[in-house]
Write a protein that holds these residues in place. Structure first.
Motif, PDB file in Angstrom:
ATOM      1  N   PHE A 189       0.827  -1.212   0.000  1.00  0.00           N
ATOM      2  CA  PHE A 189       0.000   0.000   0.000  1.00  0.00           C
ATOM      3  C   PHE A 189       0.854   1.252   0.000  1.00  0.00           C
ATOM      4  N   ILE A 190       0.171   2.346  -0.379  1.00  0.00           N
ATOM      5  CA  ILE A 190       0.648   3.660   0.054  1.00  0.00           C
ATOM      6  C   ILE A 190      -0.192   4.012   1.271  1.00  0.00           C
ATOM      7  N   TYR A 191       0.457   4.230   2.386  1.00  0.00           N
ATOM      8  CA  TYR A 191      -0.232   4.585   3.628  1.00  0.00           C
ATOM      9  C   TYR A 191      -0.299   6.103   3.721  1.00  0.00           C
ATOM     10  N   PHE A 192      -1.507   6.625   3.884  1.00  0.00           N
ATOM     11  CA  PHE A 192      -1.637   8.080   4.077  1.00  0.00           C
ATOM     12  C   PHE A 192      -1.867   8.348   5.552  1.00  0.00           C
ATOM     13  N   THR A 201      10.122   4.315   3.057  1.00  0.00           N
ATOM     14  CA  THR A 201      10.103   2.861   3.144  1.00  0.00           C
ATOM     15  C   THR A 201      11.512   2.408   3.487  1.00  0.00           C
ATOM     16  N   THR A 202      11.728   1.119   3.573  1.00  0.00           N
ATOM     17  CA  THR A 202      13.058   0.616   3.877  1.00  0.00           C
ATOM     18  C   THR A 202      14.032   1.068   2.788  1.00  0.00           C
ATOM     19  N   ALA A 203      15.153   1.635   3.186  1.00  0.00           N
ATOM     20  CA  ALA A 203      16.136   2.099   2.211  1.00  0.00           C
ATOM     21  C   ALA A 203      16.814   0.906   1.540  1.00  0.00           C
ATOM     22  N   ASN A 212      11.843   2.321  -7.040  1.00  0.00           N
ATOM     23  CA  ASN A 212      11.319   2.588  -8.378  1.00  0.00           C
ATOM     24  C   ASN A 212       9.825   2.870  -8.336  1.00  0.00           C
ATOM     25  N   THR A 213       9.116   2.147  -7.465  1.00  0.00           N
ATOM     26  CA  THR A 213       7.691   2.418  -7.291  1.00  0.00           C
ATOM     27  C   THR A 213       7.493   3.851  -6.820  1.00  0.00           C
ATOM     28  N   THR A 234       3.677   9.711   4.338  1.00  0.00           N
ATOM     29  CA  THR A 234       3.163   8.504   3.681  1.00  0.00           C
ATOM     30  C   THR A 234       4.226   7.424   3.780  1.00  0.00           C
ATOM     31  N   LEU A 235       3.750   6.187   3.686  1.00  0.00           N
ATOM     32  CA  LEU A 235       4.656   5.050   3.713  1.00  0.00           C
ATOM     33  C   LEU A 235       4.362   4.164   2.520  1.00  0.00           C
ATOM     34  N   LEU A 236       5.395   3.465   2.059  1.00  0.00           N
ATOM     35  CA  LEU A 236       5.154   2.391   1.097  1.00  0.00           C
ATOM     36  C   LEU A 236       5.385   1.100   1.880  1.00  0.00           C
ATOM     37  N   VAL A 237       4.290   0.374   2.159  1.00  0.00           N
ATOM     38  CA  VAL A 237       4.401  -0.786   3.040  1.00  0.00           C
ATOM     39  C   VAL A 237       3.721  -1.999   2.417  1.00  0.00           C
TER      40      VAL A 237
END
Lengths: 323, 325, 317, 547
Positions: D292-295, D387-389, D396-397, D434-437
């Motif tokens: 997801f993208i977390y808002f 997100t995690t480096a 890329n996402t 936001t997070l990419l999780v």
């Protein structure tokens, strides 16, 4: 004698001996072990001795480049033996040292101009055009061309580098210059040039020198008084003529006899000196010279001789003379 | 006159530099006679040490390049020898001692073993025989308690003792020529006297010819029979020691002698000095290399290089305007 | 010599204590911690995490945790893993033989080959051989170890099928020495390649340095043959800095072994360390750090003893 | 530098990073040797190694599940369709069969009487009771009591019957026992400290296999349990092998050194190639994680659901799957995989619509400012995404979405951090923009999602759950509470379908894709069932065999 510029009394400088494996103190090198002398203003004192005699350590101790273990050093009437570094700083301008190998004390990445400007900047005595002029003046004083300021140490020969070393020492108008083997690394023809320069500067600037050297010829040429060191002590000192032509200590005699003369057939009768200089970590008891001394007596092995005045400032520490 | 045991003819050493070659030693010719000491004297950069290494064929090549018409040693031209043949001579017939006794001995090996090596190598002695001979040699060069000393390592000996060991190594196989490169420069003056005396004694005993290389004219005066003065890679003057010191012919020799500070009762106000400095190899002037520093030089000196020319009393000088001549 | 060794070991105690304090502090200062794996699991509540924290003793102040750990170490108890509760020493020791086998083999091989190349390169400086050796070493050092590892697997295991691609033994062949050797070839080759490259450079420069020493000239002036000069004069002297270097280089070799172990699935300590690091298994990490420190101290001690044996100046002063 | 060139650059970075892979494993490689199959055993290869084998203490899902499923059993399991079926229990308790009381509070479980521990001891209700007691024992480092904390009263009726009284009706309770394998009372009750027991390394269970040998760092060898209550396994040996490097592991299945590659699977970029390998089967296995993208709805930019939806609309979701994940992962519109039984198939994918997105933002009052960035009431539509480096696919996402958003006047800054930092308080205390999780459902594979989106589950507002996005919706709360009490799956499907619909409109988290894993097996292997309801690729290990 006038008020001495420098007076050294009972100077001792000892170093610990550490074993290589354990780094444990296994002994003490008594590099300087009870040295007294005084230097009058405008005088040139020569300190001669072989390697291990402690002559270099004396020089460094005076400048407090090495902290002495015992004794006192008075400079311009002031006891400087234990002066804190901050108070030593302005005095350093007054007493300078010239080393044997100027290359190792000149930063290879700095121009001669920068090197010579540094003392002025550190002590904040000159800047801008005045600084430039002073640097130019120094170069002229030691006989280097003015364009030398733009060049780097490696572009110079040994003799020229020694001129730079002398110029740097002179920058802050010191009263005392200690020369630690200043001409030993130089070729004979260059050595003569530097000796003449030192002598000329002394006359022009009223300098006082302590010249540390193993070369008796050099010492004889430039010094007024001479002290002979052996294993951390002064065995004989006195005016140059007395010392070279009327030596009293058997070591001084042997030393003089060993100097080769550049006149074929003029060889002196050698005083046979057996063996090597003992290690300063383990000096012989009594008179340190007695194991090599051709005239040693039973007493010499037990009792250390005390310095005896022979008049005219000639002092010798030998049981053959006096006490 | 004794015959020559070693004769170098037009010996030269050159180095490759970017854009050419520079000659550090050029056309050096001399001979060494049986039992005599020839002093090779010069200031730093004069090429005297290179000359000695060239004789021994110890120059590192590259970068150094050796050239000579001939180097005749005991009747054989060294230039024609293979490296193996040369190795057979080194340490046996032709030995060398070096300036730095502190670093010239292997620090990890007892001095006994270091003396044994040439004895085993050249004389084919057994280990025991070699050791017995080594101890005798140590005794001969004046080291007390030789059998004990043989067990010691260089760092346990003083500089003077190490130089004695070096001499023992060099003379172990009784060579006919000893090249001594500044053998006493690193030593104290009292020790220097001992070593020079020792060399003289051993020379008398073994009849070894010594090529004594030094910058110190006083050492030459006391030790050598004949002397060759080098300047900027060339010999400028040769002759018997007494005559050369008494009446130097070359202005350089004369200047050098005069600039030595001596122990005199009444000292000179100023030492006579030679102005300027030794030119770097590759920056030699067209004419006489000494001309720019010479008080007597004229146009001819600057124009053309003088060669060694015979003078009175078996002397030679390379000068257009020799002194006392 | 014995008192010397005893003294050196005693001297290393403060070092070990220092290392352990720094490691412990750094570990606990780093964000995350062993319970981080739980924090984002929605089925694990904060209460769960607190409960585990207490069970593992992580609720106590760091210095208390440290003293508990240090006290245990002092009495020979290396502690238990957080996850699974196994004795740390067991966990480390069961991986040790594999790492020592790999490192030992690679190191011996690399030193043997590296020294030979280095000596030959030093003797024939600027020769074709020397140029090739120099550029070869540069190439070996400029590619990452994992790349060599993958290439080796591709050619020898996947394409040619000569050698196994990983592991220490074929299944069921544990203890079969021949099988272990077959598995050892590729990882040793890869690990040794880099060490050889480094070692040949070290050896070359050590020999060049020695060969320009005055005593080497003396040896030549004595008429000694080249081989004798090399073996009895140059070699012992050149060995000295190399031994000292080895003592210093050991930890670096450890980290090289780590990558190799991962690529080749070699069941050694390197992988244990990586896994423990990912999971923040403090007891294993501390154990391994202490183990490595001990290993390095021992390595340096042995190097110093060897140097003393070689050099009379050290031995006899 | 424009955003688009930035994206291309990072793509190139991926290619450079993957330099070794094509060299090592060119497609069409001949793997003629070592291909004969030893039908006596099955070798499963994984990159990770389990560290301990006590089901009470496990840490690494997926890894330690393997020894667990080999040596232990649960009361019941869940099959590939998401249906529960009994294992140590004689039947699955339901409201229909009376196993669950009508009010949902009493669960009665009948156990099989023919099960034996591999040391010969009989399995009884005491073992289940001991397992429960251990879970509740504060001295044991149990990872989670989730579900078990609902048990008010645990009663052993007799050797084969137990009764549990729950504090509230909770249908997903079944997942608690599905996920917990039963440990032996007769062995562990004697242990002074279960946390440090030697049994953890060499346990005894009821499972299809016995641990015969463990070679640390290399592999574990299991022998068949001939007396297994569900029938003896078809192969004599099962070997769990650890190959830490994924590329090397892939190479080993190609050469035939291993029979099955699970857990980390074939890298996404090699799927086409893997499908072409003769005698191998590539299985796309849905994983529990949805990306997801977390808002963070607590931040002023994201308070308005229209903004979140507009941002989602602007994203080229399908393109991100095709370009970054080589089209291997399914697009999902909810927090469930599209294959999940409760997935709402009627959801509309409104993404890749920048025009609509811009319009929606205009409507919501976010106007483009002087610097080209939208703003409203002094707040700029400008935020970071973390997100995690060091994970190229995720970078890329992010880069793609950054471009997408830039086009509609929204500025996003990529701010990636090490895992321990980004997933620490930065996430749990809702400090992120936001997070990419990629996260899994909250109770096993049950559609329940209370912990992630119920308004009482917001940690920064004193909640106990994982509602890090700070989402609050009364209807969603109500539906979540209803769903866990519904016994009939059809009823539940309706409830969760509605929840998914609301979330798809209000987007506290914008679903991108459902993660899948490319497990690769030898074609001749039989009995493998891929399941989206477990992370354990060997969940039915006892059925595996050779054709």
């Amino acid at each position: 004698m006038a008020e001495p510029l420098l007076e050294v009394a009972g100077l001792k400088t000892h170093f610990p001996v550490l074993s290589k494996l354990l780094r444990r103190r296994v002994g003490t090198v008594k590099a300087v072990d009870g040295v007294d002398f005084a230097v009058a203003p405008g005088e040139v004192l020569g300190i001669v001795g072989e390697s291990g005699s402690g002559k270099t350590t004396v020089g460094k101790s005076i400048l407090r480049l090495i902290q002495p273990t015992e004794g006192s050093i008075s400079f311009e009437g002031r006891d400087i033996t234990n002066l804190p570094a901050a108070e030593m700083m302005p005095l350093r301008a007054r007493m300078q040292i010239v080393f044997q190998d100027p290359m190792s004390s000149l930063n290879p990445r700095m121009t001669i101009g920068r090197i010579l400007a540094a003392p002025f900047e550190i002590h904040g005595v000159a800047k801008g055009q005045e600084l430039q002029d002073r640097v130019a003046g120094l170069l002229g004083l030691v006989g280097l061309p003015e364009d030398a300021a733009q060049r780097y140490p490696h572009e110079f020969s040994g003799g020229q580098r020694q001129r730079v070393g002398i110029a740097r020492a002179l920058a802050l108008r010191p009263s005392l210059i200690i020369g630690d083997e200043p001409v030993s690394a130089l070729d004979v023809s260059i050595q003569a040039q530097i000796l003449n320069l030192l002598k000329r500067l002394q006359g022009e600037l009223g300098l006082t020198y302590i010249l540390i050297s193993h070369n008796l010829g050099v010492v004889s040429h430039i010094c007024d008084r001479v002290a002979v060191m052996y294993l951390g002590r002064v065995v004989e000192s006195g005016p140059r003529e007395a010392l070279f032509f009327n030596p009293k200590h058997p070591y001084t005699e042997a030393l003089l006899a060993a100097v080769p003369m550049p006149e074929p057939g003029m060889r002196r009768a050698r005083v046979p000196l057996g063996g090597d200089v003992p290690s300063p970590a383990n000096p012989p008891p009594g008179c340190a010279f007695h194991p090599r001394c051709p005239r040693a007596m039973a007493r010499c092995a037990i009792e250390a001789p005390v310095p005896t005045q022979l008049g005219d400032g000639h002092v010798v520490a030998c049981h053959l003379h006096g006490g | 006159m004794a015959e020559a045991v070693l004769r170098a003819e037009k010996l030269g050493v050159a180095f490759r530099i970017p854009g050419g070659r520079t000659k550090a030693v050029d056309g050096v010719t001399f001979e060494l006679r049986h039992g005599e000491t020839l002093g090779l004297v010069g200031e730093s950069g004069s090429g005297k040490t290179l000359t000695s290494l060239a004789l021994m064929r110890l120059l590192e090549s590259p970068p150094a390049e050796l050239s000579a018409d001939s180097i005749v040693f005991e009747g054989r031209d060294l230039l024609g020898l293979s490296e193996a043949e040369m190795a057979d001579l080194r340490g046996a017939r032709l030995s060398m001692i070096f300036q730095e006794p502190m670093t010239s001995l292997n620090p990890l090996m007892t001095v006994g073993r270091q003396i044994d090596e040439p004895l085993v190598r050249h004389l084919g002695l057994s280990a025991a025989e070699a050791r017995a001979r080594s101890e005798a040699l140590l005794a001969r060069v004046g080291i007390p308690r030789p059998s004990e000393a043989a067990q010691r390592y260089p760092h346990q000996l003083s500089g003077g003792m190490r130089q004695r060991v070096m001499i023992a190594i060099a003379l172990a196989c009784r060579p006919s020529v000893l090249v001594a490169d500044e053998p006493t420069t690193a030593l104290d003056v009292t020790i220097q006297a001992q070593i020079l005396d020792l060399l003289r004694e051993l020379q008398d005993e073994l009849g070894t010819a010594i090529l004594l290389i030094t910058h110190d004219l006083a050492v030459i005066a006391e030790t050598a029979h004949r002397v060759a003065v080098m300047y900027a890679g060339r010999i400028v003057e040769t002759g018997p020691v007494a005559a050369l010191f008494a009446t130097p012919l070359h202005p350089y020799t004369e200047g050098l002698l005069r600039s030595i500070p001596r122990i005199t009762r009444i000292r000179e106000a100023e030492l006579p000095e030679i102005p300027g400095m030794v030119p770097a190899p590759g920056q030699l002037p067209a004419g006489c290399a000494f001309a720019p520093r010479c008080a007597f030089a004229d146009a001819a000196c600057h124009a053309e290089r003088p060669t060694l020319m015979p003078a009175e009393g078996g002397r030679e000088v390379a000068c257009w305007k020799p002194r006392h001549g | 010599m014995l008192p010397y060794i005893g003294r050196r070991l005693l001297q290393s105690v403060p070092l070990l204590v220092g290392v352990s304090i720094i490691a412990f502090a750094l570990m606990h200062l780093a964000p995350g911690g062993p319970l981080a794996v739980y924090t984002l699991n929605p089925t694990i509540t904060n209460q769960d995490i607190e409960r585990i924290r207490i069970v593992l003793g992580l609720d106590q102040p760091v210095h208390v945790q440290y003293f508990k750990w240090a006290l245990g170490m002092f009495s020979g108890n290396w502690g238990n893993t957080f996850f699974g509760g196994r004795p740390v020493l067991d966990v480390i020791l069961e991986r040790m033989p594999a790492t020592f086998l790999l490192m030992g083999s690679a190191l011996s091989l690399a030193i043997l080959i590296g020294c030979t190349i280095g000596v030959l390169g030093a003797i024939r400086r600027y020769s074709v051989f020397d140029m090739l050796a120099t550029s070869g070493a540069m190439i070996a050092l400029s590619f990452p170890t994992f790349w060599f590892g993958l290439m080796a697997i591709y050619f020898f295991a996947v394409k040619l099928g000569w050698l196994p691609s990983g592991g220490m033994n074929e299944l069921g062949e544990e203890g079969n020495l021949l099988d272990t050797l077959r598995h050892l070839i590729l990882p040793v080759m890869v690990l040794a390649l880099v060490i050889t490259a480094i070692w040949s450079r070290y050896t070359r420069s050590a020999f060049l340095e020695v060969m320009h020493q005055d005593y080497m000239r003396t040896a030549k002036a004595k008429g000694l043959h080249a081989r004798q000069r090399l073996l009895s004069h140059a070699l012992p002297n050149a060995l000295k800095p190399l031994i000292a270097l080895l003592g210093i280089e050991l930890p670096a070799l450890f980290s090289g072994a780590l990558v190799t172990e991962t690529i080749f699935g070699w069941p050694g300590m390197g992988r244990l360390f990586v896994d423990a690091l990912t999971m923040k298994e403090y007891p294993i990490l501390m154990g391994m750090i202490m183990f490595t420190a001990l290993f390095v101290i021992a390595g340096n001690l042995i190097a110093d003893i060897l140097i003393a044996a070689l050099d009379p100046r050290v031995r006899l002063s | 530098m424009s955003a688009s060139s930035g994206f291309r650059l990072s793509r190139r970075g991926v290619i450079a990073g993957g330099l070794a892979a094509p060299l090592v494993l060119p497609s069409g490689i001949r793997t003629g040797h070592a291909q004969s199959i030893n039908k006596d055993r099955i070798i499963l290869g994984m990159t990770q190694e389990p560290v301990q084998f006590n089901p009470l203490l496990w840490v690494n899902a997926g890894t330690e599940n393997i020894p667990e499923v080999c040596m232990f059993d649960a009361l019941w399991d869940v099959d590939e369709n998401g249906t529960f079926f009994p294992n140590l229990a004689a039947k699955m308790p339901t409201k229909e069969n009376g196993g669950i009381s009508p009010d949902g509070l009493i669960w009665k479980v009948e156990l099989r009487s023919d099960v034996k521990w591999t040391d010969g001891q009989k399995f009884t209700a005491k073992d289940v009771e001991f397992t429960y007691q251990s879970i509740m024992n504060p001295g044991i480092a149990i990872r989670s009591r989730s579900g078990f904390d609902l048990i008010k009263n645990f009663k052993v009726v007799d050797d084969t019957h137990i009764e549990m009284e729950l504090s509230k009706p909770f249908i997903p309770f079944a997942w608690a026992w599905q996920n917990m394998h039963i440990v032996p009372h007769h062995l562990l009750s004697k242990e002074a400290d279960i946390n440090k027991s030697a049994w953890n390394a060499m346990p005894v269970g009821t499972g299809p296999f016995l641990l015969k040998q463990r070679v640390a760092g290399s592999h574990m060898i299991y022998e068949r349990n001939p007396n297994y209550h569900r029938g003896a396994p078809k192969v004599r040996q099962f070997i769990h092998k650890f190959v830490p490097d994924q590329t090397v592991l892939y190479g080993q299945i190609k050469t035939g050194e291993i029979d099955y590659m699970g857990l980390s699977g074939v890298p996404n970029d090699r799927w086409t190639e893997a499908r072409a390998i003769p005698d191998r089967v590539l299985m796309s296995v849905p994983q529990p994680w949805v990306q997801f993208i977390y808002f963070n709805c607590g931040k002023p930019q994201f308070k308005d659901a229209r903004v979140r939806k507009a941002l989602t609309m602007a994203c080229e979701m399908q393109k991100s799957i095709d370009d970054v994940y080589y089209g291997t992962t399914p697009r999902t519109l909810s927090y469930l995989q599209p294959t999940h039984w409760a997935y709402n198939n009627k959801l509309k994918d409104y993404t890749n619509d920048p025009t609509g997105a811009a319009k929606l933002l205009d409507e919501a009052g976010w106007k483009i400012g002087a610097d080209g960035i939208r703003e409203k009431d002094g707040v700029k539509l400008k935020f970071s995404c973390s997100t995690t480096a060091g994970v190229p696919a995720r970078q890329n996402t992010q880069a793609l979405f950054q471009q997408n958003w830039k086009k509609i006047g929204v500025e996003m800054e990529i701010k990636n951090m090490p895992a321990s930092v980004v997933w620490g308080e930065y996430t749990t205390k809702s400090q992120f923009d936001t997070l990419l999780v990629a996260w899994e459902p909250t109770v096993g594979m049950d559609p329940d999602y209370t912990a992630r989106c119920h308004s009482k589950q917001i940690p920064v507002k004193g909640g106990v759950g994982s509602n890090y996005v700070q989402y609050e919706n009364a209807e969603v709360d109500r539906l979540l509470e209803l769903g866990v009490t519904q016994g009939n799956p059809e009823d539940r499907k309706v409830t969760y379908g509605r929840i998914q619909e609301i979330l798809n409109e209000e987007v506290p988290f914008a679903a991108q894709l459902g993660t899948v894993q490319g497990n690769l097996a030898k074609k001749q292997m039989t009995g493998i069932k891929t399941s989206g309801y477990t992370v354990n690729c060997a969940w039915n290990i006892h059925e595996w065999g050779w054709a």
